[in-house]
Design a protein around this motif. Structure first.
Motif, mmCIF file in Angstrom:
data_model
loop_
_atom_site.group_PDB
_atom_site.id
_atom_site.type_symbol
_atom_site.label_atom_id
_atom_site.label_comp_id
_atom_site.label_asym_id
_atom_site.label_seq_id
_atom_site.Cartn_x
_atom_site.Cartn_y
_atom_site.Cartn_z
ATOM 1 N N PHE A 199 0.957 -0.887 0.239
ATOM 2 C CA PHE A 199 0.341 0.069 -0.022
ATOM 3 C C PHE A 199 0.447 0.911 0.019
ATOM 4 O O PHE A 199 0.067 2.145 -1.172
ATOM 5 C CB PHE A 199 -0.897 -0.229 1.082
ATOM 6 N N VAL A 200 1.431 0.829 0.722
ATOM 7 C CA VAL A 200 2.568 1.796 0.751
ATOM 8 C C VAL A 200 3.639 2.504 -0.545
ATOM 9 O O VAL A 200 3.826 4.074 -1.087
ATOM 10 C CB VAL A 200 3.702 2.232 2.088
ATOM 11 N N GLN A 201 3.973 1.683 -0.913
ATOM 12 C CA GLN A 201 4.674 1.109 -1.668
ATOM 13 C C GLN A 201 4.055 1.825 -3.493
ATOM 14 O O GLN A 201 4.600 2.878 -3.699
ATOM 15 C CB GLN A 201 5.148 -0.040 -2.249
ATOM 16 N N THR A 202 3.045 1.789 -3.269
ATOM 17 C CA THR A 202 1.775 2.616 -4.458
ATOM 18 C C THR A 202 1.383 3.622 -3.999
ATOM 19 O O THR A 202 0.607 4.058 -5.086
ATOM 20 C CB THR A 202 0.593 1.438 -4.339
ATOM 21 N N HIS A 203 1.795 4.764 -3.236
ATOM 22 C CA HIS A 203 1.279 5.962 -3.219
ATOM 23 C C HIS A 203 2.448 6.791 -2.286
ATOM 24 O O HIS A 203 2.776 6.871 -0.730
ATOM 25 C CB HIS A 203 0.022 5.496 -1.877
ATOM 26 N N PRO A 204 3.704 7.382 -3.752
ATOM 27 C CA PRO A 204 4.282 7.446 -3.531
ATOM 28 C C PRO A 204 4.642 9.113 -2.585
ATOM 29 O O PRO A 204 5.073 9.698 -1.614
ATOM 30 C CB PRO A 204 4.796 8.720 -5.129
ATOM 31 N N THR A 205 3.039 9.743 -1.959
ATOM 32 C CA THR A 205 2.684 10.915 -1.282
ATOM 33 C C THR A 205 2.923 10.077 0.091
ATOM 34 O O THR A 205 4.089 10.983 0.987
ATOM 35 C CB THR A 205 1.599 11.327 -1.661
ATOM 36 N N PHE A 206 2.199 9.809 0.192
ATOM 37 C CA PHE A 206 1.515 9.350 1.765
ATOM 38 C C PHE A 206 3.699 8.594 1.690
ATOM 39 O O PHE A 206 3.301 9.292 3.324
ATOM 40 C CB PHE A 206 0.624 7.956 1.506
ATOM 41 N N ALA A 207 4.614 7.876 1.493
ATOM 42 C CA ALA A 207 4.976 7.045 1.497
ATOM 43 C C ALA A 207 6.358 8.469 2.061
ATOM 44 O O ALA A 207 7.417 8.404 3.067
ATOM 45 C CB ALA A 207 5.660 6.590 0.555
ATOM 46 N N THR A 208 6.473 9.582 0.755
ATOM 47 C CA THR A 208 6.785 10.474 1.041
ATOM 48 C C THR A 208 6.973 10.818 2.775
ATOM 49 O O THR A 208 7.842 11.264 3.789
ATOM 50 C CB THR A 208 6.669 11.876 0.087
ATOM 51 N N ILE A 209 5.575 11.044 2.783
ATOM 52 C CA ILE A 209 5.335 12.217 4.188
ATOM 53 C C ILE A 209 5.694 11.297 5.642
ATOM 54 O O ILE A 209 6.079 11.598 6.402
ATOM 55 C CB ILE A 209 3.746 12.236 4.049
ATOM 56 N N LEU A 210 5.192 9.887 5.101
ATOM 57 C CA LEU A 210 5.936 8.844 6.101
ATOM 58 C C LEU A 210 7.601 8.519 6.672
ATOM 59 O O LEU A 210 7.801 8.862 7.856
ATOM 60 C CB LEU A 210 6.081 7.498 5.658
ATOM 61 N N LYS A 211 8.306 8.795 5.697
ATOM 62 C CA LYS A 211 9.465 9.147 5.154
ATOM 63 C C LYS A 211 10.107 10.366 5.960
ATOM 64 O O LYS A 211 11.240 10.313 7.320
ATOM 65 C CB LYS A 211 10.021 9.091 4.072
ATOM 66 N N VAL A 212 9.189 11.531 5.665
ATOM 67 C CA VAL A 212 10.341 12.857 6.641
ATOM 68 C C VAL A 212 9.920 12.336 7.989
ATOM 69 O O VAL A 212 10.625 12.954 8.844
ATOM 70 C CB VAL A 212 9.102 14.032 5.632
ATOM 71 N N ALA A 213 8.497 12.211 8.349
ATOM 72 C CA ALA A 213 7.589 11.715 9.774
ATOM 73 C C ALA A 213 8.838 10.989 10.814
ATOM 74 O O ALA A 213 10.071 11.210 11.698
ATOM 75 C CB ALA A 213 6.879 11.482 9.916
#
Length: 343
Positions: free
Chosen positions: A154-168
């Motif tokens: 799920f995270v892999q296929t949602h790049p915007t969500f992945a970026t937010i998680l990475k920054v956090a």
């Protein structure tokens, strides 16, 4: 029997004075921020225990620690101590400024001493020959019906969500230090000490338990020690592998304090840290912002920390337990009361 108006008034007046006295005694029994010393006896005792255990492990493992990597820590600690002495004896500064700045500087010293000690302890424990626990941790996930791979996809296929998680995830260390500083600036001396205590207690317990559950973690366990994964700029959750494998295989393990990564898998200290931040800022004007950041950061842990879900659950439960039990101590009575004048 009849009561005169005068007697009723006298009785009411006496009750009022008694209530005022009771309130005064209750207020005096409540420890104030100015009465709470920092870092406090518990923090000192915990740091002493951590230092002793780290020293014992050091002589058992006999690692090679690059002394040059300790220089930044020494410079930060010595500079803060010197500034603290200067501010303490500088009468031109207002009392409030002097008190808060000394707390900030003592806090930074304490945090960096604790960080260095626990990071060395963590790396020393990972050099011990306990068997890898990945298959066990993965089986615990599955027994709870938690599908790590589905969440990763799920995270892999949602790049915007992945970026937010990475920054956090990346921002956690900075947020923890800034959290302490913010509490001091807002005038919460007791909260600042409480915050340091729950962080130190939880970090020490997480690191100690993790010693018995060394793991390559979920990303490596499921994909191998990859450098790239589709959907990410770089493979998440594998940042620790070089250091982890070196500590387990090298004849003489080496520790670089500047590059040292956290190697605890179960329980997850990142997940625990999110809960600790929430407790630190509970019922302050920053609480909702801290909650939003912490929840996002905890959501990042299975992917960018490479953790199993059971690591997240264990870290969360541990942090809640430590935070609640520590808040029950007499010195923290009324810690989470609403005080609009403070923020």
């Amino acid at each position: 029997m009849t009561l005169s108006v005068e007697s009723l008034r006298a009785s009411s007046s006496n009750d009022m004075h008694l209530n005022e006295g009771d309130t005064s005694r209750l207020s005096s029994a409540m420890p104030s921020d100015s009465e709470v010393a920092f870092p406090g006896r518990l923090n000192v005792v915990l740091m002493a225990i951590a230092a002793v255990l780290t020293t014992i492990l050091y002589f058992y493992v006999e690692p090679d620690i690059d002394l040059a990597t300790t220089v930044p820590y020494i410079l930060i600690i010595s500079t803060c101590l010197a500034l603290s002495v200067y501010i303490k004896h500088r009468s031109a500064f207002e009392d409030v400024f002097r008190t808060r700045m000394q707390l900030v500087l003592k806090g930074v010293v304490f945090i960096f001493v604790a960080l260095a000690t626990l990071r060395i302890f963590n790396h020393l424990t990972m050099s011990l020959a306990f068997p890898l626990a990945d298959s066990l941790l993965d089986s615990w996930d599955k027994s709870l019906g938690l599908d790590w791979m589905a969440y990763f996809t799920f995270v892999q296929t949602h790049p915007t969500f992945a970026t937010i998680l990475k920054v956090a995830y990346i921002g956690f260390d900075g947020a923890s230090l800034l959290g302490f500083l913010a509490l001091v600036v807002m005038g919460y001396a007791r909260r600042a000490r409480y915050f340091c205590e729950i962080f130190l207690i939880t970090a020490a317990i997480c690191t100690t338990i993790a010693m018995f559950f060394p793991a390559v973690a979920a990303v490596v366990y499921n994909f191998g020690n990859v450098s790239e994964l589709e959907g990410f700029g770089a493979a998440p959750g594998v940042y620790h592998m070089e250091q982890f494998l070196m500590l387990r295989t090298a004849e003489t393990p080496s520790i670089d304090l500047l590059a040292a990564q956290g190697l605890a898998t179960f329980p997850s200290f990142h997940a625990a840290g999110g809960i600790l931040l929430i407790f630190g800022f509970l019922k302050t004007r920053l609480s909702w912002g801290v909650i939003a950041f912490s929840v996002t950061m905890i959501a990042s842990v299975p992917i960018f920390g490479g953790h199993y879900f059971i690591d997240v659950l264990a870290g969360t439960a541990l942090a809640v337990l430590v935070s609640v039990l520590n808040a029950m101590r007499p010195c923290y009575r009324g810690l989470f009361g609403n005080d609009a004048s403070r923020y």
